[in-house]
Scaffold this motif. Structure first.
Motif, mmCIF file in Angstrom:
data_model
loop_
_atom_site.group_PDB
_atom_site.id
_atom_site.type_symbol
_atom_site.label_atom_id
_atom_site.label_comp_id
_atom_site.label_asym_id
_atom_site.label_seq_id
_atom_site.Cartn_x
_atom_site.Cartn_y
_atom_site.Cartn_z
ATOM 1 N N TYR A 73 -5.094 0.445 7.150
ATOM 2 C CA TYR A 73 -6.054 1.471 6.746
ATOM 3 C C TYR A 73 -5.434 2.863 6.869
ATOM 4 C CZ TYR A 73 -9.912 -1.906 6.553
ATOM 5 O OH TYR A 73 -10.749 -2.954 6.214
ATOM 6 N N ASN A 74 -4.647 3.055 7.906
ATOM 7 C CA ASN A 74 -3.975 4.338 8.087
ATOM 8 C C ASN A 74 -3.018 4.615 6.932
ATOM 9 O OD1 ASN A 74 -1.404 5.875 9.396
ATOM 10 N ND2 ASN A 74 -3.326 6.603 10.296
ATOM 11 N N ALA A 75 -2.267 3.578 6.535
ATOM 12 C CA ALA A 75 -1.327 3.729 5.422
ATOM 13 C C ALA A 75 -2.068 4.013 4.116
ATOM 14 C CB ALA A 75 -0.475 2.466 5.286
ATOM 15 N N LEU A 76 -3.211 3.366 3.925
ATOM 16 C CA LEU A 76 -4.004 3.608 2.716
ATOM 17 C C LEU A 76 -4.453 5.068 2.668
ATOM 18 C CD1 LEU A 76 -5.547 2.660 0.197
ATOM 19 C CD2 LEU A 76 -7.436 1.998 1.703
ATOM 20 N N GLU A 128 -1.619 11.894 0.078
ATOM 21 C CA GLU A 128 -0.348 12.460 -0.394
ATOM 22 C C GLU A 128 -0.171 12.362 -1.908
ATOM 23 O OE1 GLU A 128 2.592 10.343 1.805
ATOM 24 O OE2 GLU A 128 2.176 11.371 3.712
ATOM 25 N N ARG A 129 -0.695 11.281 -2.529
ATOM 26 C CA ARG A 129 -0.336 10.997 -3.926
ATOM 27 C C ARG A 129 -1.504 10.970 -4.903
ATOM 28 N NH1 ARG A 129 3.374 5.759 -2.419
ATOM 29 N NH2 ARG A 129 4.646 6.791 -0.826
ATOM 30 N N PHE A 130 -2.737 10.961 -4.417
ATOM 31 C CA PHE A 130 -3.880 10.777 -5.319
ATOM 32 C C PHE A 130 -4.846 11.967 -5.263
ATOM 33 C CE2 PHE A 130 -2.159 6.589 -5.099
ATOM 34 C CZ PHE A 130 -2.633 5.861 -6.191
ATOM 35 N N LEU A 160 -10.437 13.759 -3.484
ATOM 36 C CA LEU A 160 -9.473 14.093 -2.431
ATOM 37 C C LEU A 160 -8.772 15.396 -2.756
ATOM 38 C CD1 LEU A 160 -7.969 10.518 -1.982
ATOM 39 C CD2 LEU A 160 -9.667 11.619 -0.518
ATOM 40 N N ALA A 161 -8.598 16.218 -1.737
ATOM 41 C CA ALA A 161 -7.953 17.522 -1.928
ATOM 42 C C ALA A 161 -6.445 17.314 -2.074
ATOM 43 C CB ALA A 161 -8.252 18.411 -0.744
ATOM 44 N N ILE A 217 0.830 -1.214 0.000
ATOM 45 C CA ILE A 217 0.000 0.000 0.000
ATOM 46 C C ILE A 217 0.862 1.261 0.000
ATOM 47 C CG2 ILE A 217 -1.484 1.390 1.521
ATOM 48 C CD1 ILE A 217 -3.062 -0.550 -0.044
ATOM 49 N N SER A 218 1.918 1.257 0.781
ATOM 50 C CA SER A 218 2.736 2.473 0.902
ATOM 51 C C SER A 218 3.529 2.774 -0.368
ATOM 52 C CB SER A 218 3.695 2.345 2.092
ATOM 53 O OG SER A 218 4.501 1.198 1.947
ATOM 54 N N ASP A 219 3.572 1.810 -1.307
ATOM 55 C CA ASP A 219 4.338 2.014 -2.541
ATOM 56 C C ASP A 219 3.474 2.329 -3.756
ATOM 57 O OD1 ASP A 219 6.793 1.582 -1.316
ATOM 58 O OD2 ASP A 219 6.667 -0.592 -1.574
ATOM 59 N N ILE A 220 2.167 2.400 -3.592
ATOM 60 C CA ILE A 220 1.331 2.634 -4.768
ATOM 61 C C ILE A 220 1.497 4.068 -5.264
ATOM 62 C CG2 ILE A 220 -0.372 0.882 -4.139
ATOM 63 C CD1 ILE A 220 -2.221 3.148 -3.207
ATOM 64 N N GLU A 221 1.368 4.216 -6.589
ATOM 65 C CA GLU A 221 1.468 5.525 -7.234
ATOM 66 C C GLU A 221 0.291 5.680 -8.188
ATOM 67 O OE1 GLU A 221 3.638 7.880 -6.765
ATOM 68 O OE2 GLU A 221 5.251 6.872 -5.635
ATOM 69 N N PRO A 222 -0.216 6.893 -8.355
ATOM 70 C CA PRO A 222 -1.323 7.071 -9.307
ATOM 71 C C PRO A 222 -0.832 6.871 -10.734
ATOM 72 C CG PRO A 222 -0.571 9.191 -8.501
ATOM 73 C CD PRO A 222 0.166 8.155 -7.712
#
Length: 371
Positions: free
Chosen positions: A315-318, A324-326, A370-371, A282-287
């Motif tokens: 869930y927190n990491a998601l 941050e990225r999406f 998401l903002a 999860i922590s490595d996903i990128e849009p």
């Protein structure tokens, strides 16, 4: 019911999803769809029955309601069941079985009701009864009204013939389709599932965008009925509505086996060209590149897989990664645990009633962009 040219058709779904299924049925052009407890009713004939099985993504089964009458004692049930036009739709060479349910009625014994209806079918249509028959007649006695239906689907409609490999606690394709609809998905935006498991959400989204009929690869119980017209059915199936999607669909999972399953299932479904699956946490996903779309996920929840307290960091990491990225993406999140949803730290839109899934009740949590 002597005229079988038009009758009531019932499309079943999970309680809580009736309105969503009704939206889909209306969009597919069926007559007079109406949400009722447990599903949606439409009016039509046998071609509409075939089309509903072939086209509708969110229904679990399609029942043709062939008769309905009031019965308060077994002699009355015997008499009226013998007047039902069984010969119109049951073949004398194809076995059948009867399943009955009774509620709030003077006829309260399911087995006795099933036995009386089966006797009427044998007497009128001459069809043989068998415990393992593919053709199922369903008798429902509710508040002394007996409704007789034939299950035209056979195997439940989430069994589409593509997803041979599944992981633990898989989400049914029919539910995935309805949850995608609830998230506002219509096939025109990318979809990303960062906990893709066997690829259900990603494949379903790709099929919707490609306009592939969900029932294109399987057989149905209505093919064994006297009303079946093989030539007309072949013509209906031959109508091609497919189009190349304008967007791509993505899945990731930390488990290599899940990625292998997803790729194989996408290949069988004919959407591998439009889907990409990658092993990562999860922590490595990128849009993906391009316009934002929908992130949708069915993560582990404590009563299904794992301990709720130990799952909060996932869930927190998601939530953190998405914030941050999406930017401008939306999230649809399925879980049984409100505390886990809120562990994402994201702001959710109002939720609707929980939906039964695998003996549990799951809620879809949706965010605005998401903002």
């Amino acid at each position: 019911m002597s005229d079988m040219s038009e009758f009531e058709i019932f499309l079943a779904t999970a309680p809580g999803l009736e309105a969503t299924l009704c939206d889909e049925v209306r969009l597919k052009g069926f007559k007079r769809p109406r949400a009722v407890p447990g599903g949606v009713t439409i009016r039509g004939g046998w071609p509409e029955v075939w089309r509903a099985n072939l086209w509708i993504r969110g229904a679990t089964r399609v029942l043709a309601r062939i008769d309905s009458f009031r019965a308060t004692h077994f002699a009355q049930l015997d008499q009226l069941a013998h007047k039902t036009p069984w010969k119109t739709f049951l073949r004398p060479d194809i076995p059948f079985r009867v399943e009955a349910t009774c509620s709030a009625s003077r006829l309260y014994h399911d087995g006795a009701v099933a036995q009386r209806v089966a006797t009427a079918i044998r007497d009128v249509a001459g069809a043989p009864e068998a415990e393992t028959a593919d053709v199922i007649v369903r008798a429902r006695v509710d508040h002394d009204t007996c409704t007789l239906s034939v299950d035209t689907s056979g195997a439940l409609l989430h069994r589409r013939g593509h997803k041979q490999a599944v992981n633990r606690a898989p989400l049914r394709d029919t539910l995935a389709a309805l949850f995608l609809h609830q998230c506002g998905y219509n096939g025109s935006e990318p979809v990303f599932d960062p906990l893709c498991g066997s690829g259900t959400f990603v494949i379903e989204a790709a099929e919707i965008a490609a306009r592939l009929n969900p029932g294109r690869s399987r057989h149905f119980a209505f093919e064994h009925l006297a009303t079946f017209d093989a030539e007309a059915w072949a013509q209906m199936r031959a109508v091609k509505s497919e189009r190349p999607p304008s967007v791509h669909f993505y899945g990731s999972d930390r488990d290599a086996g899940a990625i292998a399953m997803s790729k194989a299932n996408a290949e069988r479904a004919g959407v591998s060209r439009f889907t990409t699956f990658r092993q990562c946490s999860i922590s490595d996903i990128e849009p993906p590149e391009g316009k934002p779309g929908l992130v949708i996920a069915n993560p582990p929840y404590g009563t299904r897989i794992g301990d709720p307290a130990k799952l909060a960091p996932l869930y927190n990491a998601l939530g953190r990664t998405l914030r941050e990225r999406f930017p401008a993406w939306r999230l649809g999140l399925l879980t049984t645990e409100p505390a886990l949803a809120h562990a994402t730290g994201l702001t959710f839109l109002p939720t609707s009633a929980p939906v039964p899934h695998g003996g549990l009740k799951v809620t879809l949590y949706r965010t605005p962009p998401l903002a």
